[in-house]
Design a protein around this motif. Structure first.
Motif, PDB file in Angstrom:
ATOM      1  N   ILE A  90       0.828  -1.210   0.000  1.00  0.00           N
ATOM      2  CA  ILE A  90       0.000   0.000   0.000  1.00  0.00           C
ATOM      3  C   ILE A  90       0.865   1.265   0.000  1.00  0.00           C
ATOM      4  CG2 ILE A  90      -1.818   1.265   1.190  1.00  0.00           C
ATOM      5  CD1 ILE A  90      -2.709  -1.358  -0.071  1.00  0.00           C
ATOM      6  N   ILE A  94       1.029   4.124  -2.970  1.00  0.00           N
ATOM      7  CA  ILE A  94       0.768   5.543  -2.694  1.00  0.00           C
ATOM      8  C   ILE A  94       1.932   6.398  -3.193  1.00  0.00           C
ATOM      9  CG2 ILE A  94       0.509   7.241  -0.845  1.00  0.00           C
ATOM     10  CD1 ILE A  94      -0.995   5.105   0.745  1.00  0.00           C
ATOM     11  N   THR A  97       1.827   6.507  -6.927  1.00  0.00           N
ATOM     12  CA  THR A  97       0.800   7.440  -7.414  1.00  0.00           C
ATOM     13  C   THR A  97       1.336   8.872  -7.430  1.00  0.00           C
ATOM     14  OG1 THR A  97      -0.948   6.020  -6.503  1.00  0.00           O
ATOM     15  CG2 THR A  97      -1.540   8.293  -7.033  1.00  0.00           C
ATOM     16  N   SER A 374      -5.036   5.294  -9.071  1.00  0.00           N
ATOM     17  CA  SER A 374      -5.519   4.881  -7.751  1.00  0.00           C
ATOM     18  C   SER A 374      -6.728   3.967  -7.875  1.00  0.00           C
ATOM     19  CB  SER A 374      -5.880   6.116  -6.916  1.00  0.00           C
ATOM     20  OG  SER A 374      -4.759   6.944  -6.728  1.00  0.00           O
ATOM     21  N   LEU A 375      -7.644   4.305  -8.775  1.00  0.00           N
ATOM     22  CA  LEU A 375      -8.833   3.476  -8.967  1.00  0.00           C
ATOM     23  C   LEU A 375      -8.461   2.082  -9.462  1.00  0.00           C
ATOM     24  CD1 LEU A 375     -11.947   3.214  -9.135  1.00  0.00           C
ATOM     25  CD2 LEU A 375     -11.794   4.147 -11.459  1.00  0.00           C
ATOM     26  N   ALA A 377      -5.474   0.628  -9.224  1.00  0.00           N
ATOM     27  CA  ALA A 377      -4.674  -0.066  -8.212  1.00  0.00           C
ATOM     28  C   ALA A 377      -5.568  -0.652  -7.126  1.00  0.00           C
ATOM     29  CB  ALA A 377      -3.657   0.896  -7.606  1.00  0.00           C
ATOM     30  N   THR A 378      -6.607   0.093  -6.720  1.00  0.00           N
ATOM     31  CA  THR A 378      -7.567  -0.431  -5.734  1.00  0.00           C
ATOM     32  C   THR A 378      -8.279  -1.664  -6.277  1.00  0.00           C
ATOM     33  OG1 THR A 378      -7.899   1.820  -4.898  1.00  0.00           O
ATOM     34  CG2 THR A 378      -9.552   0.181  -4.311  1.00  0.00           C
ATOM     35  N   PHE A 379      -8.668  -1.603  -7.543  1.00  0.00           N
ATOM     36  CA  PHE A 379      -9.309  -2.755  -8.187  1.00  0.00           C
ATOM     37  C   PHE A 379      -8.372  -3.960  -8.205  1.00  0.00           C
ATOM     38  CE2 PHE A 379      -9.964  -5.049 -12.257  1.00  0.00           C
ATOM     39  CZ  PHE A 379     -11.235  -5.547 -12.023  1.00  0.00           C
ATOM     40  N   TRP A 380      -7.093  -3.716  -8.453  1.00  0.00           N
ATOM     41  CA  TRP A 380      -6.102  -4.807  -8.473  1.00  0.00           C
ATOM     42  C   TRP A 380      -5.944  -5.445  -7.095  1.00  0.00           C
ATOM     43  CZ3 TRP A 380      -0.505  -4.152  -7.080  1.00  0.00           C
ATOM     44  CH2 TRP A 380       0.237  -5.314  -7.339  1.00  0.00           C
ATOM     45  N   ILE A 381      -5.880  -4.604  -6.060  1.00  0.00           N
ATOM     46  CA  ILE A 381      -5.702  -5.122  -4.702  1.00  0.00           C
ATOM     47  C   ILE A 381      -6.930  -5.917  -4.256  1.00  0.00           C
ATOM     48  CG2 ILE A 381      -5.460  -4.433  -2.279  1.00  0.00           C
ATOM     49  CD1 ILE A 381      -3.791  -2.059  -3.264  1.00  0.00           C
ATOM     50  N   ILE A 382      -8.118  -5.388  -4.536  1.00  0.00           N
ATOM     51  CA  ILE A 382      -9.346  -6.047  -4.074  1.00  0.00           C
ATOM     52  C   ILE A 382      -9.570  -7.382  -4.781  1.00  0.00           C
ATOM     53  CG2 ILE A 382     -11.872  -5.839  -4.042  1.00  0.00           C
ATOM     54  CD1 ILE A 382     -11.498  -2.841  -3.605  1.00  0.00           C
TER      55      ILE A 382
END
Length: 693
Positions: A90, A94, A97, A374-375, A377-382
């Motif tokens: 994470i 960040i 980004t 960011s969007l 990357a969040t999708f990748w992590i989830i």
């Protein structure tokens, strides 16, 4: 006939040569990458394709240097990020980004291929951080070395093919563009000096000159990589850009005088302007710069002789001086054209343009890129979906790539449609047929077919977005390599990730499109006003260099922006031309009066300059300027009382001030007629009334 039918049914020789050169460069890069078993050979193909988009030798070299420099910086940054956050995904994302936003911000402020270098710095760092997540330190370094090897291989293959097969040079390209600039500028001059009412014809000639001029100024930097004469071409291009824009500003002022105030001018002055207009038409059709220059020299001599009449009114004298200045600008433009074509024989001196940089627009681009990454990357992590890396890479690449383009929303939709067309093509050629290939020649024949077809349309501006996207996404959806996976599952995963990644980019540009026309207008007024005020505070040489450079850059961008707007909203370029005309007049006044012997003259001079700058601010917002005539009278009285200025100089000064006041009054009328300005002024009036209550 539609552009697509014209491109593929009747392709021109340039398009065919470009498609052959780029396909060969990509196939050469793919062969070497497969031979040395590089991890991701498709990056070498994409590198070669991007470098061959403008196949002139100097441009390929410049773009290759920027690409490798950006890749190296991005690789170092990626390694540093992973050195601190190798076990903390994470914080690493960040930090990444922030780096992507910084690269997008800096790339939006720069020009030419430096923007491409910033783009590669962002993409390379992203690939290293995302791919090496959970890897050992040695593995992280190997991933960085692999990206450098693949992109460097593509750049070398592109430069090799560009220099050996149908080589083309930036110098020839610049000379051709310079011819177009001058011919269309002379046609525009003829229409202006005839006080023509044919607005569409004048705008057509203006756009026909400004389009090549924008391309000329952008491409000229690459001439530095074509031998020792390259810098001479760059300087000549700067001269042509400055003089052409001054030429247009002068013509607009003269047209306004003759069209709106013909009753205040001597009929002989109008007849003289018509003869000058015909002279520009004759010079446009004369073969050879030498003959055109002789024709303009004779014309200038005729105007100079007619200017010796002592009974002329100040406005008439100003008009005739403006005609002489226009001819002088045109002659320097011809000299610059010769210096571009033959820099070894003709040498011009010029300082570099001081680029106008819009930090707010760059910040919006940076925020957009950061939100897209960011969007994703969040999708990748989830989801923990491995193919989401492709979506992240596309979001990073294209959110930064499109940000530096004019009308990015339209370009993103063109790329989106090209991507959708590439999905069935990649499935047919890259999976069904390619799975049967058992040798590299057969692989090149099958895989190169859709690439060649896509590149064939990449030279036509109307089809470039679709065709370039079709080529790139054929590569990304196929991902050729020694260990290719031809299963439908892998293809479907890549197709879905590509759609998700580009869809996020399209949504981002629609939700956060950048500066609108109204905000752009306000910032333009503020920037030009600040520059005009700064003209009073700096030395004349420094002020001229900064102002002309800033205004040249603004006008080139405003010309492109106005061309995309409806007819009733095309006013930003008029603002820019009026600001350039006012700034040039300010510099001329300073040159004559800065060293005035008496402090009263110098004080009156400063008051006039302040009144002109304030008058521009008022006119640009649709309000009539005030105080210019009074400041001019104050200066005239001070010169009469304390100065020793010849009468003809005073008459010219009086005519200049009167002309500037008329130009600002006309600008105020034009801006007041704009619907959005009426709403703004109405809102401002209501706010003021409410505050008073």
């Amino acid at each position: 006939m539609s552009p697509f039918l014209q491109t593929y049914l009747t392709p021109n020789a340039t398009a065919v040569k470009f498609a052959i050169k780029t396909t060969l460069a990509m196939m050469l890069a793919l062969y070497i990458a497969l031979l040395f078993d590089l991890e991701r050979p498709y990056w070498a193909l994409i590198s070669a394709a991007f470098l061959q988009i403008r196949p002139m030798s100097g441009m390929v070299v410049e773009k290759g240097i920027c690409q490798m420099g950006g890749t190296l910086i991005g690789a170092i940054t990626g390694i540093v990020i992973m050195a601190f956050f190798a076990q903390a995904r994470i914080p690493a994302l960040i930090t990444l980004t922030g780096w992507i936003m910084l690269c997008t911000y800096v790339g939006s402020l720069w020009r030419n291929n430096y923007t491409y270098g910033c783009l590669m710095a962002a993409v390379t760092a992203m690939l290293i951080v995302v791919i090496s997540s959970g890897s050992t330190p040695a593995g992280i370094f190997d991933i960085a070395a692999a990206r450098l090897s693949e992109l460097g291989l593509g750049a070398l293959c592109a430069m090799l093919v560009s220099s050996l097969l149908w080589p083309s040079h930036v110098g020839t390209h610049l000379a051709t563009q310079a011819d177009s600039v001058i011919n269309e500028a002379f046609e525009h001059a003829a229409l202006r000096l005839e006080a023509s009412d044919d607005i569409p014809a004048m705008q057509k000639a203006l756009r026909g000159s400004l389009g090549p001029l924008t391309l000329l100024e952008t491409d000229s930097q690459a001439a530095r990589f074509e031998g020792p004469i390259g810098p001479g071409r760059v300087r000549a291009t700067h001269v042509l850009t400055r003089r052409t824009l001054r030429f247009f500003a002068n013509l607009q002022a003269l047209h306004q005088l003759m069209h709106d105030h013909a009753d205040r001018l001597d009929p002989q002055s109008l007849q003289l302007a018509c003869r000058v207009a015909q002279g520009f038409r004759d010079a446009e059709h004369v073969k050879g710069v030498v003959e055109a220059r002789k024709a303009l020299q004779a014309l200038r001599h005729e105007v100079h002789e007619s200017d010796e009449e002592s009974s002329l009114a100040p406005l008439d004298r100003r008009l005739r001086l403006g005609l002489r200045e226009s001819i002088g600008h045109a002659m320097v433009m011809l000299d610059a054209r010769e210096a571009i074509a033959s820099p070894g024989r003709y040498k011009l001196r010029s300082s570099q343009l001081a680029w106008h940089r819009d930090h707010l627009a760059a910040s919006i681009n940076a925020i957009r890129s950061g939100l897209v990454f960011s969007l994703l990357a969040t999708f990748w992590i989830i989801t923990a979906w491995q193919s989401a890396m492709v979506a992240m890479m596309l979001g990073t690449l294209f959110s930064a790539f499109f940000a530096s383009r004019d009308n990015p929303i339209a370009i993103t939709m063109m790329f989106y449609k090209g991507m959708l067309a590439a999905i069935p093509s990649a499935f047919l050629f890259g999976h069904v047929l390619l799975s049967q290939a058992n040798s590299f020649p057969l692989l090149a024949l099958i895989f190169g077919t859709p690439l060649f077809l896509g590149l064939l349309g990449a030279t036509n501006m109307a089809t470039m977005g679709y065709c370039l996207a079709f080529t790139i996404f054929n590569i990304l959806l196929t991902m050729p390599g020694n260990g290719m996976d031809f299963s439908f599952d892998s293809f479907a995963n890549r197709a879905i990730s590509v759609i998700i990644g580009l869809s996020c980019v399209v949504m981002a540009f629609r939700l956060l499109p950048g500066l609108g026309t109204r905000l752009r207008r306000r910032r333009l007024i503020k920037a030009i006003s600040n520059d005009i005020h700064e003209l009073r505070r700096r030395s004349i040489r420094d002020a001229e260099t900064r102002f002309s450079g800033h205004m040249a850059d603004r006008l080139l961008h405003l010309a492109q922006h106005d061309d995309m707007l409806p007819e009733e909203q095309r006013h930003l370029f008029i603002l820019g031309l009026t600001g350039l005309d006012l700034g040039t007049a300010t510099l001329r006044l300073r040159d004559r009066l800065d060293d005035a012997p008496h402090p009263q003259i110098r004080q009156a001079h400063q008051n006039l300059l302040r009144a002109l700058a304030t008058g521009f601010e008022h006119s640009a917002t649709g309000h009539q300027p005030h105080g210019i005539r009074e400041a001019g009278k104050e200066l005239d009285e001070a010169i009469t009382t304390y100065g020793n200025v010849p009468a003809d100089r005073r008459i010219l000064l009086e005519g200049l001030i009167e002309r500037l006041e008329l130009s600002l009054e006309r600008l105020a009328r034009i801006m007041a007629e704009r619907p959005h300005l009426k709403r703004d002024n109405s809102l401002q009036t209501k706010t003021t009334q409410a505050a008073q209550k």
